[in-house]
Design a protein around this motif. Structure first.
Motif, PDB file in Angstrom:
ATOM      1  N   ALA A  36       9.984   6.703   3.890  1.00  0.00           N
ATOM      2  CA  ALA A  36      10.006   6.278   5.293  1.00  0.00           C
ATOM      3  C   ALA A  36      10.009   4.755   5.407  1.00  0.00           C
ATOM      4  N   ILE A  37       9.288   4.092   4.520  1.00  0.00           N
ATOM      5  CA  ILE A  37       9.282   2.620   4.516  1.00  0.00           C
ATOM      6  C   ILE A  37      10.668   2.080   4.205  1.00  0.00           C
ATOM      7  N   VAL A  38      11.342   2.701   3.229  1.00  0.00           N
ATOM      8  CA  VAL A  38      12.712   2.285   2.893  1.00  0.00           C
ATOM      9  C   VAL A  38      13.640   2.462   4.093  1.00  0.00           C
ATOM     10  N   VAL A  39      13.533   3.612   4.780  1.00  0.00           N
ATOM     11  CA  VAL A  39      14.369   3.854   5.959  1.00  0.00           C
ATOM     12  C   VAL A  39      14.061   2.834   7.044  1.00  0.00           C
ATOM     13  N   ALA A  40      12.778   2.515   7.223  1.00  0.00           N
ATOM     14  CA  ALA A  40      12.390   1.544   8.252  1.00  0.00           C
ATOM     15  C   ALA A  40      12.996   0.179   7.982  1.00  0.00           C
ATOM     16  N   ILE A  41      13.006  -0.236   6.725  1.00  0.00           N
ATOM     17  CA  ILE A  41      13.562  -1.547   6.377  1.00  0.00           C
ATOM     18  C   ILE A  41      15.086  -1.527   6.452  1.00  0.00           C
ATOM     19  N   ALA A  42      15.708  -0.525   5.813  1.00  0.00           N
ATOM     20  CA  ALA A  42      17.175  -0.464   5.768  1.00  0.00           C
ATOM     21  C   ALA A  42      17.773  -0.212   7.142  1.00  0.00           C
ATOM     22  N   GLY A  43      17.074   0.573   7.973  1.00  0.00           N
ATOM     23  CA  GLY A  43      17.599   0.905   9.297  1.00  0.00           C
ATOM     24  C   GLY A  43      17.218  -0.065  10.391  1.00  0.00           C
TER      25      GLY A  43
END
Length: 559
Positions: free
Chosen positions: A297-304
Motif C-alpha cells: 500500500a505504501i508503494v501504491v501511495a508513492i507511485a500513484g
C-alpha cells in the motif's frame, strides 16, 4: 496414536523419500509457459467481454494428458499425474492472475480517465498478487484453510487427472458427470452449482443455497436486496466474525499444539495431527501477509501520487485501511471459495469501496485503494484449488509428508511461472483492449459507484444487517462459515443456482440414507457413508469439470 498411525510413522522413517517432479524441468517448463499464455489470453478475453473468468485447470490437465500420450521420448514424462498437476496449476493461475488480479485493477484508473495511473496501479496489483499467493502457500493445510476442506474445483481437477490415468468405473462416472455438466451449462443451467452441492460441507452449502434462492426470488416480492445493500451488510458482520475466528485459530494452546478441536470443527483429531501447517506457522503467515500488504500500500501511495494528496494522518489511515482491506478481502474470498467453489470478490471489494465513500476518501486515492484490494483474493482461492488437487494426487505417497510439502512447493513455483506469463500478457495487451472499449464490467461498476456516491442511509442499513450476519457466522463456527456463505449466495444470486445446490444436497442425503438401509453396526454405517461420499464426489467433480469446459468454450463467442 492408533496402529495405522504408528505404521505410517514407521514407514515415514524407513522409506526413501520419493522425488517429486520439478516445475523447472525443461519439458514441463515449456509446456507450462505455453499453457499459461493460453490461460492468460482466455482470462482477459472473457473478463472484458463476458465479465467472467473461467477455471481453466481442467483444460490444462486434459492437454497435459494428451501430450503424455504422444509417443515421443521426453513427452512421455507428461504421463505423470504430478507433472499434469503442475501444468494445470500454472494455466489456472495465469487465467485468474491476468483477468482478476491484474487487468481488473488497472481498468479502474483507466475507466476513471486517469491513464497515467495505469502503470503505477499495475505495480501495486503485482504486489497484491505476489503477497496473495505467498500467504496461501504459507497457510494452506492449516486449521483455517485445511486441505481437508471442500475446494470443489480442486477435487474436479484431481479426479479428472486420476480418471485419465486409471480409467475404469471412476472414469466412466466422471465422464458421465462431465457430459451432464457440459450439456446443462450449454442450456444455461448452473450445473457447477449442483456439482458443488455434492462436494462441500452440508451446513455451509445449505446456507449458500438459501442465499442463492433468496437473492433470486426476493425481487419478485418487491425486495431488491442488492440495491438496499442487505447482502453487503450481512457480509460485513459475517466477515468481521470470520476474521476474529481466524485470529483465534492462530493461538497455540499450551501442551496441545493447535489446541483441541472445537464443537463446530468437522475435522477429526487425527486429521488435525496430520496437518502440515500448525498454529504458529499460521500466525506467522498471516502476520507476514499483513505486513507485506501494508508495504504494498505504501508503494501504491508513492507511485500513484496519493502521498502528495493527503495529509500525514490521512495518508497513514489510507495505508492502514488498504492493507487491512487486502488481507480481509483475501481471507473472505478464500473461505467462500473453499466451501462453495464461488468467491464474491466483486462484492467484498465493493464493501470496502462503500467504507471509503463513508470516510470521504478523495476520488483518486479511493480508486487506487479499490484496485489494490481487487488484486487480492481470486489468485488466493485458485491456488487453494490447485493445492487441493495436488494434495489428493499425493495422498498415497510414502513417506507422505515430505512428498506433500515438496509437491506443494513445486506447484507454487509453477504458479509463479503462470503469474509471470500473465503479467507479460497484460502489460502487452491492456492498451489495445481498453482502446477498443473492452474494459472489465466490474471495473466500470467500481468507477460508477465512486462517481455516484452513496444513497442516504446506505451505511446504516449495512450496519443493521451486519448483526444477523455476525450472529449466523458465530453460531456456525469457523469450520462451517455459514454467515459468509449465506452472504455469498445473496451476493452471487445466479438464476436457478439455489435450486441446483439445494437439490444436490437433497439427493446427497437421500443417496446416503438409501445406501445405509438395514445397517445397524456403527462402523459399517460409517464405512457406507464414506463410500457414498466418494461416489457423489465423482459425480460432483464431473459436473464442475463439464461446466468449466463450457466456460472456456465461451471464448469463441467472445471472439
Amino acid at each position: 496414536m492408533n496402529d495405522s498411525n504408528t505404521q505410517t510413522a514407521a514407514e515415514a522413517t524407513s522409506a526413501p523419500v520419493e522425488a517429486h517432479p520439478r516445475a523447472f524441468e525443461p519439458v514441463t517448463l515449456v509446456i507450462t509457459i505455453l499453457m499459461s499464455v493460453l490461460g492468460a489470453l482466455i482470462g482477459i478475453v472473457l473478463i472484458t467481454s463476458l465479465g467472467v473468468s473461467p477455471n481453466t485447470a481442467v483444460i490444462g490437465a486434459l492437454v497435459a494428458m494428451l501430450i503424455g500420450r504422444i509417443p515421443v521420448g521426453m513427452l512421455a514424462r507428461m504421463r505423470s499425474q504430478h507433472r499434469q498437476n503442475l501444468v494445470q496449476s500454472a494455466i489456472s493461475g495465469s487465467t485468474f492472475a491476468a483477468a482478476n488480479s491484474l487487468l481488473t485493477p488497472i481498468a479502474v484508473p483507466f475507466a476513471l480517465g486517469r491513464t497515467d495511473l495505469v502503470w503505477p496501479m499495475l505495480g501495486g496489483a503485482v504486489i497484491g498478487l505476489a503477497v496473495d499467493s505467498w500467504v496461501l502457500y504459507r497457510v494452506f493445510d492449516s486449521k483455517l484453510l485445511p486441505a481437508t476442506g471442500s475446494w470443489p474445483a480442486g477435487i474436479a481437477a484431481a479426479e479428472t487427472i486420476k480418471a485419465g490415468d486409471t480409467g475404469g468405473r471412476k472414469a466412466a462416472v466422471l465422464g458421465v458427470g462431465a457430459l451432464v455438466g457440459l450439456v446443462g451449462a450449454l442450456f444455461k443451467f448452473p450445473t457447477s452449482a449442483a456439482g458443488v452441492g455434492f462436494l462441500g460441507n452440508i451446513w455451509a452449502l445449505a446456507m449458500f443455497g438459501i442465499g442463492l434462492a433468496a437473492g433470486q426470488y426476493a425481487p419478485d416480492f418487491g425486495f431488491d436486496l442488492g440495491a438496499e445493500r442487505v447482502p453487503h451488510g450481512l457480509m460485513v458482520g459475517a466477515g468481521l466474525v470470520a476474521l476474529i475466528q481466524a485470529l483465534l485459530l492462530m493461538r497455540t494452546r499450551k501442551g496441545r499444539g493447535d489446541g483441541p478441536a472445537s464443537a463446530h470443527d468437522t475435522v477429526s483429531a487425527s486429521d488435525d495431527d496430520e496437518r502440515t501447517v500448525k498454529a504458529p506457522q499460521l500466525r506467522r503467515g498471516l502476520l507476514e501477509g499483513m505486513g507485506l500488504f501494508v508495504c504494498g500500500a505504501i508503494v501504491v501511495a508513492i507511485a500513484g501520487g496519493v502521498a502528495g494528496r493527503l495529509s500525514v494522518p490521512a495518508l497513514v489511515g489510507w495505508v492502514a485501511l488498504a492493507g487491512i482491506a487486502a488481507i480481509v478481502h483475501q481471507l473472505i474470498v478464500g473461505l467462500a471459495a473453499m466451501h462453495s467453489g464461488w468467491f464474491p470478490a466483486f462484492a467484498v471489494t465493493l464493501i470496502f469501496l462503500i467504507i471509503g465513500l463513508v470516510l470521504h476518501i478523495p476520488t483518486v486515492p479511493l480508486a487506487l485503494m479499490v484496485g489494490y484490494t481487487a488484486s487480492t483474493g481470486p489468485a488466493f482461492a485458485d491456488l487453494g484449488y490447485d493445492f487441493k488437487a495436488g494434495w489428493l494426487l499425493r495422498r498415497d505417497a510414502v513417506p507422505w509428508q515430505p512428498f506433500e510439502i515438496e509437491g506443494r512447493r513445486q506447484q507454487y513455483l509453477a504458479q509463479l511461472v503462470g503469474f509471470g506469463v500473465a503479467l507479460v500478457v497484460v502489460a502487452v495487451a491492456w492498451k489495445s483492449f481498453f482502446s477498443d472499449g473492452r474494459v472489465p464490467p466490474v471495473s466500470e461498476v467500481y468507477v460508477a459507484t465512486i462517481k455516484g456516491g452513496l444513497e442516504p442511509g446506505t451505511m446504516t442499513t449495512m450496519l443493521l444487517w451486519a448483526i444477523p450476519g455476525a450472529l449466523i457466522q458465530f453460531l456456525g463456527g469457523p469450520s462451517r462459515q455459514m454467515g459468509v456463505l449465506l452472504a455469498t449466495g445473496l451476493l452471487v444470486a445466479t438464476p436457478d443456482a439455489g435450486w441446483m445446490v439445494l437439490g444436490a444436497l437433497a439427493i446427497r442425503q437421500a443417496y446416503t440414507m438409501w445406501r445405509r438401509r438395514g445397517l445397524t453396526d456403527a462402523k459399517a454405517r460409517k464405512e457406507c457413508d464414506e463410500q457414498s461420499e466418494n461416489d457423489l464426489s465423482l459425480v460432483g467433480a464431473g459436473l464442475v469439470a463439464g461446466s468449466s469446459l463450457n466456460d472456456v468454450g465461451q471464448l469463441t463467442k467472445a471472439l
